[in-house]
Design a protein around this motif. Structure first.
Motif, PDB file in Angstrom:
ATOM      1  N   LEU A   1       0.585  -1.592  -0.093  1.00 31.61           N
ATOM      2  CA  LEU A   1       0.185   0.062   0.005  1.00 31.61           C
ATOM      3  C   LEU A   1       0.682   1.067  -0.208  1.00 31.61           C
ATOM      4  CD1 LEU A   1      -2.435   1.456   0.364  1.00 31.61           C
ATOM      5  CD2 LEU A   1      -2.412   0.624   2.420  1.00 31.61           C
ATOM      6  N   LEU A   2       1.858   1.678   0.781  1.00 31.02           N
ATOM      7  CA  LEU A   2       2.846   2.274   0.833  1.00 31.02           C
ATOM      8  C   LEU A   2       3.294   2.641   0.168  1.00 31.02           C
ATOM      9  CD1 LEU A   2       3.634   4.934   2.415  1.00 31.02           C
ATOM     10  CD2 LEU A   2       4.473   3.596   3.530  1.00 31.02           C
ATOM     11  N   ALA A   3       4.209   2.068  -0.170  1.00 32.56           N
ATOM     12  CA  ALA A   3       5.174   1.585  -1.446  1.00 32.56           C
ATOM     13  C   ALA A   3       4.581   2.113  -3.488  1.00 32.56           C
ATOM     14  CB  ALA A   3       5.920   0.123  -1.465  1.00 32.56           C
ATOM     15  N   PRO A   4       3.388   1.628  -3.369  1.00 29.94           N
ATOM     16  CA  PRO A   4       2.777   1.795  -4.128  1.00 29.94           C
ATOM     17  C   PRO A   4       2.312   3.909  -4.620  1.00 29.94           C
ATOM     18  CG  PRO A   4       2.087  -0.196  -3.823  1.00 29.94           C
ATOM     19  CD  PRO A   4       2.919   0.355  -3.227  1.00 29.94           C
ATOM     20  N   LEU A   5       2.273   4.057  -3.019  1.00 31.15           N
ATOM     21  CA  LEU A   5       1.393   5.406  -2.649  1.00 31.15           C
ATOM     22  C   LEU A   5       2.972   6.230  -3.144  1.00 31.15           C
ATOM     23  CD1 LEU A   5      -0.088   7.496  -2.355  1.00 31.15           C
ATOM     24  CD2 LEU A   5       0.252   7.033  -0.068  1.00 31.15           C
ATOM     25  N   LEU A   6       4.248   5.957  -2.551  1.00 30.29           N
ATOM     26  CA  LEU A   6       5.427   6.688  -2.893  1.00 30.29           C
ATOM     27  C   LEU A   6       5.839   6.341  -4.631  1.00 30.29           C
ATOM     28  CD1 LEU A   6       7.559   5.889   0.164  1.00 30.29           C
ATOM     29  CD2 LEU A   6       5.809   7.670  -0.537  1.00 30.29           C
ATOM     30  N   GLY A   7       5.829   5.841  -4.465  1.00 28.65           N
ATOM     31  CA  GLY A   7       6.108   5.073  -6.662  1.00 28.65           C
ATOM     32  C   GLY A   7       5.488   6.005  -7.318  1.00 28.65           C
ATOM     33  N   TRP A   8       3.823   6.193  -6.992  1.00 26.56           N
ATOM     34  CA  TRP A   8       2.744   6.898  -7.442  1.00 26.56           C
ATOM     35  C   TRP A   8       3.611   8.289  -7.639  1.00 26.56           C
ATOM     36  CZ3 TRP A   8      -1.576   9.775  -5.948  1.00 26.56           C
ATOM     37  CH2 TRP A   8      -2.878  10.098  -6.926  1.00 26.56           C
ATOM     38  N   LEU A   9       3.740   8.821  -6.527  1.00 27.88           N
ATOM     39  CA  LEU A   9       4.033   9.969  -6.079  1.00 27.88           C
ATOM     40  C   LEU A   9       5.273  10.764  -7.442  1.00 27.88           C
ATOM     41  CD1 LEU A   9       3.303  11.026  -1.831  1.00 27.88           C
ATOM     42  CD2 LEU A   9       1.397  11.670  -4.349  1.00 27.88           C
ATOM     43  N   ALA A  10       6.191   9.791  -6.703  1.00 29.12           N
ATOM     44  CA  ALA A  10       7.405  10.193  -7.554  1.00 29.12           C
ATOM     45  C   ALA A  10       7.442  10.113  -9.363  1.00 29.12           C
ATOM     46  CB  ALA A  10       7.883   8.550  -7.372  1.00 29.12           C
ATOM     47  N   TYR A  11       6.176   9.188 -10.338  1.00 29.39           N
ATOM     48  CA  TYR A  11       5.392   9.515 -11.343  1.00 29.39           C
ATOM     49  C   TYR A  11       5.012  10.967 -11.140  1.00 29.39           C
ATOM     50  CZ  TYR A  11       2.595   7.907 -14.974  1.00 29.39           C
ATOM     51  OH  TYR A  11       2.047   8.165 -16.374  1.00 29.39           O
ATOM     52  N   LEU A  12       3.963  11.040 -10.143  1.00 31.33           N
ATOM     53  CA  LEU A  12       3.797  12.374 -11.022  1.00 31.33           C
ATOM     54  C   LEU A  12       4.653  13.708 -10.950  1.00 31.33           C
ATOM     55  CD1 LEU A  12       0.114  12.370  -8.284  1.00 31.33           C
ATOM     56  CD2 LEU A  12       0.776  12.393 -10.974  1.00 31.33           C
ATOM     57  N   TRP A  13       5.808  13.190  -9.868  1.00 30.76           N
ATOM     58  CA  TRP A  13       6.649  14.334  -9.057  1.00 30.76           C
ATOM     59  C   TRP A  13       7.831  15.012 -10.332  1.00 30.76           C
ATOM     60  CZ3 TRP A  13       4.984  14.170  -3.483  1.00 30.76           C
ATOM     61  CH2 TRP A  13       3.410  15.154  -3.520  1.00 30.76           C
ATOM     62  N   LEU A  14       8.273  13.558 -10.312  1.00 25.21           N
ATOM     63  CA  LEU A  14       9.841  13.619 -11.135  1.00 25.21           C
ATOM     64  C   LEU A  14      10.161  13.954 -12.348  1.00 25.21           C
ATOM     65  CD1 LEU A  14      11.382  10.938  -9.040  1.00 25.21           C
ATOM     66  CD2 LEU A  14      11.570  12.945  -8.493  1.00 25.21           C
ATOM     67  N   PRO A  15      11.136  14.928 -12.802  1.00 27.35           N
ATOM     68  CA  PRO A  15      11.455  15.303 -13.932  1.00 27.35           C
ATOM     69  C   PRO A  15      12.242  14.322 -14.734  1.00 27.35           C
ATOM     70  CG  PRO A  15      12.423  16.758 -12.342  1.00 27.35           C
ATOM     71  CD  PRO A  15      11.775  15.872 -11.352  1.00 27.35           C
ATOM     72  N   LEU A  16      11.283  13.399 -14.719  1.00 31.07           N
ATOM     73  CA  LEU A  16      12.248  12.068 -15.610  1.00 31.07           C
ATOM     74  C   LEU A  16      11.290  11.236 -16.675  1.00 31.07           C
ATOM     75  CD1 LEU A  16      13.768  10.120 -12.563  1.00 31.07           C
ATOM     76  CD2 LEU A  16      14.990  11.412 -13.928  1.00 31.07           C
ATOM     77  N   ALA A  17      11.525  11.189 -17.708  1.00 26.48           N
ATOM     78  CA  ALA A  17      11.120  10.164 -18.519  1.00 26.48           C
ATOM     79  C   ALA A  17       9.756   9.396 -18.441  1.00 26.48           C
ATOM     80  CB  ALA A  17      11.692   9.435 -19.880  1.00 26.48           C
ATOM     81  N   LYS A  18       9.005   9.367 -19.183  1.00 23.49           N
ATOM     82  CA  LYS A  18       7.464   8.861 -18.913  1.00 23.49           C
ATOM     83  C   LYS A  18       8.057   7.021 -18.044  1.00 23.49           C
ATOM     84  CE  LYS A  18       2.537   8.087 -18.973  1.00 23.49           C
ATOM     85  NZ  LYS A  18       1.551   8.215 -19.968  1.00 23.49           N
ATOM     86  N   GLU A  19       8.949   6.228 -18.910  1.00 23.24           N
ATOM     87  CA  GLU A  19       9.104   5.575 -19.279  1.00 23.24           C
ATOM     88  C   GLU A  19       9.788   4.679 -18.092  1.00 23.24           C
ATOM     89  OE1 GLU A  19       9.781   7.145 -21.704  1.00 23.24           O
ATOM     90  OE2 GLU A  19       8.176   6.632 -23.138  1.00 23.24           O
ATOM     91  N   LEU A  20      10.817   5.281 -17.814  1.00 23.86           N
ATOM     92  CA  LEU A  20      11.357   5.765 -16.031  1.00 23.86           C
ATOM     93  C   LEU A  20      10.299   5.524 -15.249  1.00 23.86           C
ATOM     94  CD1 LEU A  20      14.600   7.386 -17.499  1.00 23.86           C
ATOM     95  CD2 LEU A  20      14.495   4.947 -17.345  1.00 23.86           C
ATOM     96  N   LEU A  21       9.848   6.329 -15.318  1.00 19.98           N
ATOM     97  CA  LEU A  21       8.501   6.254 -13.740  1.00 19.98           C
ATOM     98  C   LEU A  21       7.874   5.359 -14.183  1.00 19.98           C
ATOM     99  CD1 LEU A  21       9.218  10.637 -13.949  1.00 19.98           C
ATOM    100  CD2 LEU A  21       9.624   8.779 -12.697  1.00 19.98           C
ATOM    101  N   ILE A  22       7.740   4.810 -15.225  1.00 18.17           N
ATOM    102  CA  ILE A  22       6.528   3.636 -14.975  1.00 18.17           C
ATOM    103  C   ILE A  22       6.959   2.451 -14.285  1.00 18.17           C
ATOM    104  CG2 ILE A  22       5.276   2.229 -16.830  1.00 18.17           C
ATOM    105  CD1 ILE A  22       4.653   4.021 -18.448  1.00 18.17           C
TER     106      ILE A  22
END
Length: 319
Positions: free
Chosen positions: A73-94
């Motif tokens: 639960l917590l880990a996917p939530l943190l991963g999602w926040l990183a997916y939304l906020w980090l300025p990286l390529a979308k494929e890397l964030l996926i």
């Protein structure tokens, strides 16, 4: 001291060899040796486990609930926040998001827990339970967070867990008395660590070309993001289990199991989303390698401290 640092030193050597000369490891990986290595680790876990240790004891429900909440639960939530906020390529964030949503590794978290004098039986039961529950949670979490359907071959994963985890462990329990009688007990000590090292060697050798295809800037960025996420999960696991009043040995089971993530399931999920997301697979490889090296160094340091001050830590490790 050499035995204490066998795992981190071996992992670093395995990484160097697989990058410089990947052909032997890639060939062995094609032979399908990885599942046998995982099965071997669980066979040894069974040989090292007495019937008395199978009793879960006080605090198990609390520790398992905590591990479940952090890992699925917590880990996917943190991963999602990183997916939304980090300025990286979308494929890397996926790749980072998928890696955060999968359950723990099937073997290394148990090896590390045992290495640090933690409750390896709890780590084993957490691993099995969270991987079975992950069959249900991964499609739900990723479909919700990514906004698209994610397919997970639940039945195939279930059968794999039975074949390479549960069956070898039960066989080890049955053969335990024979192994002790034949004097094989002490020879098994470093074998799980060697199998983990070999597994990383084969995995990275097979993925060397994909890893080297990433440019240096993206590689550094996703490495820092992966390491930050993993260290965050480690800190939450340790301090949350401490707040729940768990002993040191039980906290270690939560620490290594709730924070680690399994790469093979993550890669299969990415392929089910889009078979062209090769860069996302590289994120999984980087995350896997960093968590292995970091945790092995952490475990070795903890083990060294234990051997230097066994009496001062004994009370906090009481079952």
């Amino acid at each position: 001291m050499t035995i204490i640092y066998l795992l981190p030193i071996g992992l670093i050597i395995a990484i160097i060899i697989s990058v410089v000369a990947p052909a032997p490891g890639a060939y062995l990986n094609q032979l399908g040796l990885l599942p046998w290595m995982v099965a071997g680790i669980f066979l040894i876990n069974g040989l090292q486990t007495s019937s008395a240790e199978l009793r879960l004891g006080k605090g198990y429900k609390t520790a398992f609930t905590l591990s479940l909440l952090i890992s699925l639960l917590l880990a996917p939530l943190l991963g999602w926040l990183a997916y939304l906020w980090l300025p990286l390529a979308k494929e890397l964030l996926i790749g980072l998001l998928v890696m955060s949503a999968v359950p723990p590794t099937l073997s290394s978290c148990i090896v590390l827990t045992r290495l640090t004098q933690g409750n390896a039986q709890w780590s084993l039961f957490f691993t099995l339970s969270l991987n079975f529950l992950g069959i249900l949670s991964i499609p739900f979490c990723l479909s919700l967070l990514l906004g698209q359907q994610v397919g997970v071959k639940g039945w195939d994963l279930f059968l794999q867990l039975l074949q390479i985890v549960l069956a070898p462990f039960l066989l080890g329990l049955l053969l335990r008395h024979y192994a002790i009688k034949q004097g094989l007990w002490r020879a098994l000590g470093v074998l799980p660590s060697l199998l983990v090292i070999a597994g990383v060697w084969l995995t990275l050798s097979a993925s060397q070309s994909a890893l080297l295809a990433l440019n240096a800037r993206d590689l550094l960025s996703i490495s820092l993001a992966s390491l930050a996420l993993h260290i965050g999960l480690l800190l939450v696991s340790w301090y949350a289990s401490q707040a729940c009043g768990l002993s040191r040995a039980k906290r270690l089971a939560v620490l290594f199991t709730a924070s680690q993530k399994t790469m093979p399931i993550a890669v299969s999920v990415i392929i089910s989303i889009n078979s062209q997301l090769g860069v996302a697979v590289v994120t999984c490889i980087v995350f896997h390698l960093l968590q292995m090296v970091f945790d092995s160094l952490l475990a070795s340091r903890m083990n060294a401290r234990w051997q230097q001050h066994p009496q001062s830590l004994a009370s906090s490790s009481a079952q």
